[in-house]
Design an enzyme around this catalytic site. Structure first.
Site, PDB file in Angstrom:
ATOM      1  N   LYS A 141     -31.312   5.010  67.792  1.00 10.31           N
ATOM      2  CA  LYS A 141     -30.711   3.838  68.448  1.00 10.31           C
ATOM      3  C   LYS A 141     -29.785   4.296  69.582  1.00 10.31           C
ATOM      4  CE  LYS A 141     -28.876  -0.669  67.937  1.00 10.31           C
ATOM      5  NZ  LYS A 141     -28.543  -1.820  67.152  1.00 10.31           N
ATOM      6  N   ASN A 184     -36.943  -4.344  69.049  1.00 15.02           N
ATOM      7  CA  ASN A 184     -37.423  -5.614  68.484  1.00 15.02           C
ATOM      8  C   ASN A 184     -38.801  -5.477  67.840  1.00 15.02           C
ATOM      9  OD1 ASN A 184     -35.118  -6.961  69.365  1.00 15.02           O
ATOM     10  ND2 ASN A 184     -35.988  -7.245  71.411  1.00 15.02           N
ATOM     11  N   HIS A 188     -38.563 -12.966  62.728  1.00  8.85           N
ATOM     12  CA  HIS A 188     -37.718 -14.162  62.884  1.00  8.85           C
ATOM     13  C   HIS A 188     -38.490 -15.411  62.476  1.00  8.85           C
ATOM     14  CE1 HIS A 188     -34.962 -11.910  65.928  1.00  8.85           C
ATOM     15  NE2 HIS A 188     -34.616 -11.696  64.684  1.00  8.85           N
ATOM     16  N   HIS A 246     -33.765 -10.315  56.306  1.00 11.80           N
ATOM     17  CA  HIS A 246     -34.131  -9.816  57.639  1.00 11.80           C
ATOM     18  C   HIS A 246     -34.962  -8.520  57.577  1.00 11.80           C
ATOM     19  CE1 HIS A 246     -33.920  -9.046  61.889  1.00 11.80           C
ATOM     20  NE2 HIS A 246     -33.404  -7.856  61.655  1.00 11.80           N
TER      21      HIS A 246
HETATM   22  N1  GLY Z   1     -30.849  -4.882  66.683  1.00 17.08           N
HETATM   23  C1  GLY Z   1     -31.455  -4.629  67.910  1.00 17.08           C
HETATM   24  C2  GLY Z   1     -30.508  -4.132  68.962  1.00 17.08           C
HETATM   25  O1  GLY Z   1     -29.382  -3.771  68.667  1.00 17.08           O
HETATM   26  O2  GLY Z   1     -30.870  -4.122  70.099  1.00 17.08           O
END
Ligand code: GLY
Length: 392
Positions: free
Chosen positions: A262, A280, A287, A299
Site C-alpha cells: 500500500k 479497488n 460494495h 467488507h
Molecule cells: N482502501 C483503498 C485505499 O486506501 O485507497
C-alpha cells in the site's frame, strides 16, 4: 519493531508494528511530533464502546503511556458500527473538542477499527481547518488498509464514504496482540485485504500466506483465542483455522508486506487519480454485495468474493495472460471464506451501478491480468450484468 516509512506527497510518516507497542505509544507519538514530551498538549482518544471496554481503560497500556509522556488525555467514546459512521458522530466529536478547549496544536487519536479511524481522521481534517491525528488500528483490516494512506470520511444517506478528506496521520502504531480478541470472521475480513495486496503487485505474498506453518508450540488456536468471539461454523471450528493465524511472526510479516504494498501505491498516487485505483480490486462487486446484504456480509469477505467473481469473468473474457481465478479459488478455499451469495447478476449489477466509482456510461473494473499484476478496464453499463454472470 517493523517500520514502514510512508513518503506521501502531503506528508511523511511511519507505520510501526510491534507486539506490546501500546505501552510505548506516548513516547513514539512524541517522536513523531518531534517533541521531547507531551507536556502542554491535549490528546483526545476516539474509540468505540467495544474497544473502550477491552483496551481503553485509564489504567491500561495506552492511557498510561500517554499520561507518562506528559499528554493531557481525553476520551470520546461512540457506540461503534456502520450506523454511527455519520456526520452526527463527527459533530459529537467536534463539540466535545470545543467543550474541552482543544486548539489547533492539540491532537486526535483514532483507537479502533476502520470506522473509528475514518471518523477520527475526518474530524481531524476539519476541526479548526485541520489538526494532527494518530492512527492506532485494532483490527487486522484497519491495520493493513484504512489506517494507512489518509482516506478519511463518513457515510451519507445515499451511500458509504460519500463525504470525507485525504488527511494523513502523524504516525500509525499497530500492536498485533490486539488480534487475540478478534473472532475468526474479523480475521478473514482483514486477510481479504492482504490477499488483495498480493494479487495487485506481488503474488509471492499469497504464496507466503499459503505456505506459512503454525509456530504455536503446543498451544491450540482455541487457547490462543479463548477470549475471542465464536468462530463461524464454516471455518470448521477454532482448532482448524489456517496455520498463519497460529504463527505470530508470519502473520506480522504478511501484515508488514501488505502495508508496504500500500505504501508503494500511495506514494505513487496519494489522491487516487491513477494507480491507487488498483487498491479497488474486487471492491466494485464487493460494495454491491455489501449493499444487497444490507451490510450483513462484511467488507473483507465481500472483497474476497468480489475478487473471485472478477477473476473468473476476466479469465472467461480472455483479458488475462495468466489465469488468476485458480489462485483466488485456492486461497479463498484455504481460508474457508463463505462464498455462496444469494444474489443474482441483475441484483448485483443494479447495486454496482449506484457505486460512487461508476462513471456516466461505464464502471471501472480492476482485475488481475495475471496473479500479482492488476490493471483496469472499463465495462460499459450494458455489459456489466453479463460480466458479473460470467464470474458467479
Ligand atoms: N482502501 C483503498 C485505499 O486506501 O485507497
Amino acid at each position: 519493531m517493523k517500520k514502514i516509512e510512508i513518503n506521501a506527497l502531503s506528508k511523511r510518516y511511519n507505520v510501526l508494528l510491534e507486539s506490546g507497542i501500546l505501552s510505548k505509544a506516548g513516547a513514539l507519538i512524541c517522536d513523531a511530533l518531534n517533541r521531547d514530551s507531551g507536556q502542554g498538549l491535549k490528546i483526545c482518544v476516539v474509540t468505540d464502546a467495544n474497544v473502550n471496554a477491552l483496551y481503553a481503560g485509564e489504567d491500561q497500556a495506552l492511557f498510561t503511556s500517554l499520561k507518562d509522556a506528559g499528554f493531557s488525555v481525553f476520551k470520546y467514546v461512540f457506540p461503534g458500527g456502520e450506523d454511527h459512521k455519520n456526520l452526527a458522530t463527527i459533530e459529537g466529536i467536534l463539540d466535545y473538542l470545543t467543550e474541552n478547549h482543544f486548539n489547533r496544536g492539540d491532537i486526535l487519536l483514532a483507537f479502533g477499527g476502520g470506522i473509528t479511524g475514518d471518523i477520527t481522521g475526518f474530524a481531524a481534517s476539519i476541526y479548526m481547518r485541520g489538526i494532527k491525528y494518530i492512527q492506532i488500528p485494532t483490527t487486522l483490516l484497519s491495520s493493513v488498509d484504512s489506517s494507512v494512506g489518509g482516506k478519511t470520511g463518513v457515510n451519507l444517506k445515499a451511500g458509504k464514504n460519500l463525504t470525507g478528506a485525504f488527511w494523513q496521520p502523524e504516525v500509525v502504531l499497530f500492536d498485533p496482540d490486539v488480534l487475540k480478541t478478534l473472532g475468526y470472521e474479523q480475521l478473514l475480513d482483514g486477510m481479504g485485504e492482504i490477499i488483495k495486496a498480493g494479487m495487485i503487485t506481488d503474488k509471492s505474498l499469497v504464496q507466503f500466506i499459503l505456505s506459512a506453518g503454525s509456530a504455536r508450540n503446543g498451544e491450540s488456536f482455541a487457547d490462543y483465542m479463548k477470549d475471542a468471539a465464536p468462530c463461524d461454523a464454516s471455518a470448521g471450528g477454532k482448532d482448524k483455522v489456517p496455520a498463519i493465524f497460529g504463527n505470530d511472526e508470519a502473520l506480522l510479516e504478511a501484515i508488514a508486506r501488505s502495508v508496504d504494498i500500500k505504501r508503494e501505491i500511495v506514494e505513487d498516487d496519494e489522491r487516487e487519480t491513477g494507480r491507487r485505483k488498483l487498491l479497488n480490486f474486487g471492491h466494485t462487486i464487493a460494495h454491491a454485495i455489501e449493499k444487497c446484504s444490507s451490510y450483513g456480509i462484511s467488507h473483507g469477505n465481500a472483497v474476497a468474493i468480489g475478487m473471485c467473481i472478477v477473476s473468473k469473468a476476466a479469465d472467461a473474457l480472455g483479458w488475462t495472460d495468466e489465469p488468476s481465478a485458480d489462485m483466488m479459488q485456492q486461497i479463498t478455499d484455504y481460508f474457508q471464506y463463505p462464498k455462496n451469495i444469494p444474489y443474482t447478476a441483475a441484483q448485483l449489477t443494479a447495486a454496482a451501478l449506484n457505486d460512487k466509482k461508476a462513471g456516466s456510461n461505464s464502471v471501472p473494473i480492476i482485475y488481475a491480468q495475471r496473479p500479482g499484476f492488476c490493471t483496469e478496464r472499463k465495462v460499459m453499463f450494458e455489459d456489466l450484468e453479463n460480466f458479473i454472470s460470467l464470474g458467479l
